[in-house]
Design a protein around this motif. Structure first.
Motif, PDB file in Angstrom:
ATOM      1  N   LYS A   1       1.131  -1.094   0.083  1.00 27.48           N
ATOM      2  CA  LYS A   1       0.117  -0.175  -0.027  1.00 27.48           C
ATOM      3  C   LYS A   1       0.814   1.396  -0.019  1.00 27.48           C
ATOM      4  O   LYS A   1       0.742   2.201  -0.980  1.00 27.48           O
ATOM      5  CB  LYS A   1      -0.920   0.066   1.334  1.00 27.48           C
ATOM      6  N   SER A   2       1.572   1.336   0.820  1.00 23.99           N
ATOM      7  CA  SER A   2       2.662   2.475   0.938  1.00 23.99           C
ATOM      8  C   SER A   2       3.405   2.664  -0.293  1.00 23.99           C
ATOM      9  O   SER A   2       3.637   3.868  -0.712  1.00 23.99           O
ATOM     10  CB  SER A   2       3.615   2.099   2.197  1.00 23.99           C
ATOM     11  N   SER A   3       3.853   1.497  -0.991  1.00 22.41           N
ATOM     12  CA  SER A   3       4.764   1.498  -2.121  1.00 22.41           C
ATOM     13  C   SER A   3       4.005   2.206  -3.260  1.00 22.41           C
ATOM     14  O   SER A   3       4.423   2.867  -3.981  1.00 22.41           O
ATOM     15  CB  SER A   3       5.078   0.188  -2.639  1.00 22.41           C
TER      16      SER A   3
ATOM     17  N   ALA B   1       5.807   7.636   2.228  1.00 22.29           N
ATOM     18  CA  ALA B   1       5.630   6.524   3.214  1.00 22.29           C
ATOM     19  C   ALA B   1       6.835   5.616   3.425  1.00 22.29           C
ATOM     20  O   ALA B   1       7.304   5.335   2.481  1.00 22.29           O
ATOM     21  CB  ALA B   1       4.406   5.876   2.725  1.00 22.29           C
ATOM     22  N   ILE B   2       6.973   5.095   4.668  1.00 22.21           N
ATOM     23  CA  ILE B   2       7.962   4.241   4.868  1.00 22.21           C
ATOM     24  C   ILE B   2       7.415   2.980   4.478  1.00 22.21           C
ATOM     25  O   ILE B   2       6.459   2.514   4.666  1.00 22.21           O
ATOM     26  CB  ILE B   2       8.254   4.019   6.365  1.00 22.21           C
ATOM     27  N   VAL B   3       8.633   2.231   3.541  1.00 27.33           N
ATOM     28  CA  VAL B   3       8.224   1.070   3.011  1.00 27.33           C
ATOM     29  C   VAL B   3       9.277  -0.137   3.760  1.00 27.33           C
ATOM     30  O   VAL B   3      10.527   0.001   3.676  1.00 27.33           O
ATOM     31  CB  VAL B   3       8.364   1.054   1.508  1.00 27.33           C
TER      32      VAL B   3
ATOM     33  N   THR C   1       4.030  -2.055   8.952  1.00 28.17           N
ATOM     34  CA  THR C   1       4.954  -0.765   9.214  1.00 28.17           C
ATOM     35  C   THR C   1       4.236   0.669   9.140  1.00 28.17           C
ATOM     36  O   THR C   1       4.263   1.331  10.081  1.00 28.17           O
ATOM     37  CB  THR C   1       5.594  -0.624   7.510  1.00 28.17           C
ATOM     38  N   THR C   2       3.096   0.778   8.514  1.00 27.25           N
ATOM     39  CA  THR C   2       2.259   1.710   8.618  1.00 27.25           C
ATOM     40  C   THR C   2       1.159   1.602   9.585  1.00 27.25           C
ATOM     41  O   THR C   2       0.322   0.700   9.853  1.00 27.25           O
ATOM     42  CB  THR C   2       1.688   2.165   7.293  1.00 27.25           C
ATOM     43  N   ARG C   3       1.200   2.741  10.467  1.00 27.74           N
ATOM     44  CA  ARG C   3       0.019   3.015  11.549  1.00 27.74           C
ATOM     45  C   ARG C   3      -0.801   4.202  11.302  1.00 27.74           C
ATOM     46  O   ARG C   3      -2.022   4.141  11.322  1.00 27.74           O
ATOM     47  CB  ARG C   3       0.482   2.963  12.812  1.00 27.74           C
TER      48      ARG C   3
ATOM     49  N   VAL D   1      -5.154   8.367   0.472  1.00 28.63           N
ATOM     50  CA  VAL D   1      -4.720   8.200   2.046  1.00 28.63           C
ATOM     51  C   VAL D   1      -3.915   6.813   2.143  1.00 28.63           C
ATOM     52  O   VAL D   1      -4.606   5.670   1.907  1.00 28.63           O
ATOM     53  CB  VAL D   1      -6.035   8.115   2.813  1.00 28.63           C
ATOM     54  N   ASP D   2      -2.868   6.569   2.742  1.00 28.11           N
ATOM     55  CA  ASP D   2      -2.208   5.212   2.838  1.00 28.11           C
ATOM     56  C   ASP D   2      -2.606   5.047   4.212  1.00 28.11           C
ATOM     57  O   ASP D   2      -2.495   5.875   5.120  1.00 28.11           O
ATOM     58  CB  ASP D   2      -0.735   5.465   2.662  1.00 28.11           C
ATOM     59  N   THR D   3      -2.817   3.625   4.647  1.00 25.77           N
ATOM     60  CA  THR D   3      -3.431   3.300   5.861  1.00 25.77           C
ATOM     61  C   THR D   3      -2.679   1.997   6.477  1.00 25.77           C
ATOM     62  O   THR D   3      -1.797   1.334   5.723  1.00 25.77           O
ATOM     63  CB  THR D   3      -4.888   3.027   5.889  1.00 25.77           C
TER      64      THR D   3
END
Ligand SMILES: Nc1nc2c(ncn2[C@@H]2O[C@H](COP(=O)(O)OP(=O)(O)OP(=O)(O)O)[C@@H](O)[C@H]2O)c(=O)[nH]1
Ligand SMILES: [Mg+2]
Length: 459
Positions: free
Chosen positions: A233-235, A246-248, A254-256, A273-275
């Motif tokens: 998702k972040s990628s 976003a950190i991958v 990883t993502t909060r 919105v990345d979640t």
């Protein structure tokens, strides 16, 4: 509430720039400007709408502050309808502030947010929907959104509202006549002679029908990227925006927090919105992150569901799909650069056939154009406004139109029930008042304060 004092503000954005403009408006505009402007040529007649070259000096006349071009617009032929001075200086925030301080020292008052536009409204240079168009144009995120604001500024919306209002006034006259002359006027006949009511209703409904598309043009689409952890998702957020926001990592979870960014696709803003990945939470932080996902999905225009095509489908994947069944979705099967572990057919039965499934590789940028197109198509976002478009872009306008429509429906029902003409006349008057809220013909000061205070200073 017309103020007679003279206001001043920096009209250009704060920060260094090619030029910076200070605007002054009010009865003393020219008199105050004369005290700090020293023309380079002896003859400076302060003709209206003519540029003069010279220096701005301090109020005591001792220091040259800047070399400028200055213009005087004599009221009522100015933006505010009052006498207006515009000083075009060098775009140094330091000097702009200094000139502004001199003007305040000489008797100007620092303008409040939107005060120039407010004065333009009070002096009938613009109606309220046109003043609101100015703010919308300045904030427009895309050229399409700007075009809609420009159409509104040019009075396209006002003209439509006036047309509907005119029809309602004609209809109202019929009913008021039958109240006043109930004995002479054959009530039944006149009551049915009101096609204007239907015509007004139709044009109000036509305006209301544009709101959804206009909202997409002016505010964009809210796209929430969701899926189980580690699917990419972040990628995907990073790939769509072309940033490393976003950190991958290869660690699931990883993502909060919500990571928000936007990108313009075919003239439409996607608010992405990345979640956090959906799974049984491992701690309180993740639990909080996952509950934010569901909250955001509830208000999304589209759920962009990401699945990992390189590992077997899991119950978490199926949960995300089934929980979003009733919303607009596009499914991205990610990691298409790796060997596929399952076939699209495995999820086809879970969603309606028209919902899009696209294979992508967020890591290598494959399939992204197709994915963007699928997002735009599934939301029906194909903006094609021109300056002739009349669209409702503003929630306030939509609400007033809805109220007016309700009044018209009530008026029609009263006619159908054979009620006394007073009832119909009352509803028609209310409908007209509701339309007048849009153009500002009838509006309370509190609403005006709210509208203009959201403008920038100098506007
Ligand atoms: N081969 C391949 N690996 C990918 C692709 N997209 C993402 N990855 C890798 O998958 C892992 C997870 O990627 P993220 O983008 O962090 O996944 P996420 O869904 O945001 O994960 P959470 O934040 O934990 O929910 C990383 O090691 C990425 O490099 C892809 O298209 N191909
Ligand atoms: Mg992530």
């Amino acid at each position: 509430m017309l103020r007679q004092d003279t206001i001043a503000a920096i009209a250009t954005p704060f920060g260094p720039g090619g030029i910076g403009i200070i605007r002054i408006s009010g009865p003393q505009a020219q008199e105050i400007a004369r005290r700090i402007f020293k023309p380079s040529k002896k003859k400076c007649l302060w003709e209206s709408h003519v540029l003069y070259h010279g220096d701005i000096v301090s109020a005591d006349g001792k220091t040259v502050l800047d070399e400028v071009l200055i213009s005087f617009m004599r009221g009522p032929n100015s933006f505010t309808g009052e006498d207006v001075i515009e000083i075009n200086g060098h775009g140094s925030p330091v000097i702009m502030q200094k000139i502004l301080f001199e003007l305040i020292y000489l008797g100007c008052r620092l303008a409040e947010s939107g005060e120039f536009s407010r004065r333009a409204f009070f002096n009938n240079r613009l109606d309220l929907s046109q003043a609101e168009a100015l703010a919308a144009m300045v904030a427009a995120p895309t050229p399409h959104a700007f075009v809609l604001g420009l159409a509104q500024l040019k009075g396209n919306l006002s003209a439509e509202i006036e047309k509907a209002r005119g029809l309602l006034i004609e209809a109202l006259a019929v009913f008021e006549a039958s109240i006043d002359f109930v004995e002479d006027a054959p009530a039944e006949e006149s009551l049915f002679l009101t096609p204007q009511i239907d015509e007004a209703k139709k044009s109000i409904e036509k305006l209301l029908s544009t709101y959804h598309e206009a909202k997409i043009i002016t505010q964009g689409l809210n796209v929430v990227i969701t899926g189980k952890p580690n699917v990419g998702k972040s990628s995907l957020l990073n790939a769509l925006t072309g940033k490393k926001k976003a950190i991958v990592t290869d660690m699931p979870g990883t993502t909060r927090d919500l990571i928000v960014d936007e990108v313009v696709v075919h003239g439409t803003v996607l608010n992405l919105v990345d979640t956090a990945g959906i799974r049984q939470p491992k701690d309180a932080i993740e639990e909080e992150g996952i509950s934010l996902v569901w909250e955001n999905l509830a208000n999304a225009d589209l759920a962009l569901i990401v699945l990992d095509g390189s590992i077997p489908l899991s119950p978490e994947d199926e949960e995300v799909i089934s929980k979003n069944k009733n919303v607009n979705i596009v499914i991205a099967i990610n990691k298409s650069d790796l060997p596929a572990s399952w076939d699209i057919k495995k999820i086809a039965h879970m969603i309606e056939p028209e919902k899009k499934i696209i294979k992508i590789s967020a890591k290598f940028g494959a399939g992204l154009e197709e994915l963007k197109k699928a997002i735009i198509d599934s939301c029906g976002a194909h903006p094609r406004p021109d300056t002739g478009s009349v669209m409702i872009t503003n929630l306030r306008h939509k609400q007033s139109l809805e109220k007016a429509r309700k009044n018209i429906v009530a008026a029609k029902e009263a006619i159908a029930r054979g009620e006394s003409p007073e009832i119909t006349a009352f509803e028609l008057r209310e409908a007209i008042d509701n339309l007048d809220e849009i153009t500002g013909k009838k509006i309370n000061d509190e609403v005006l304060d709210k509208i203009f205070s959201s403008f920038c200073i100098g506007k």
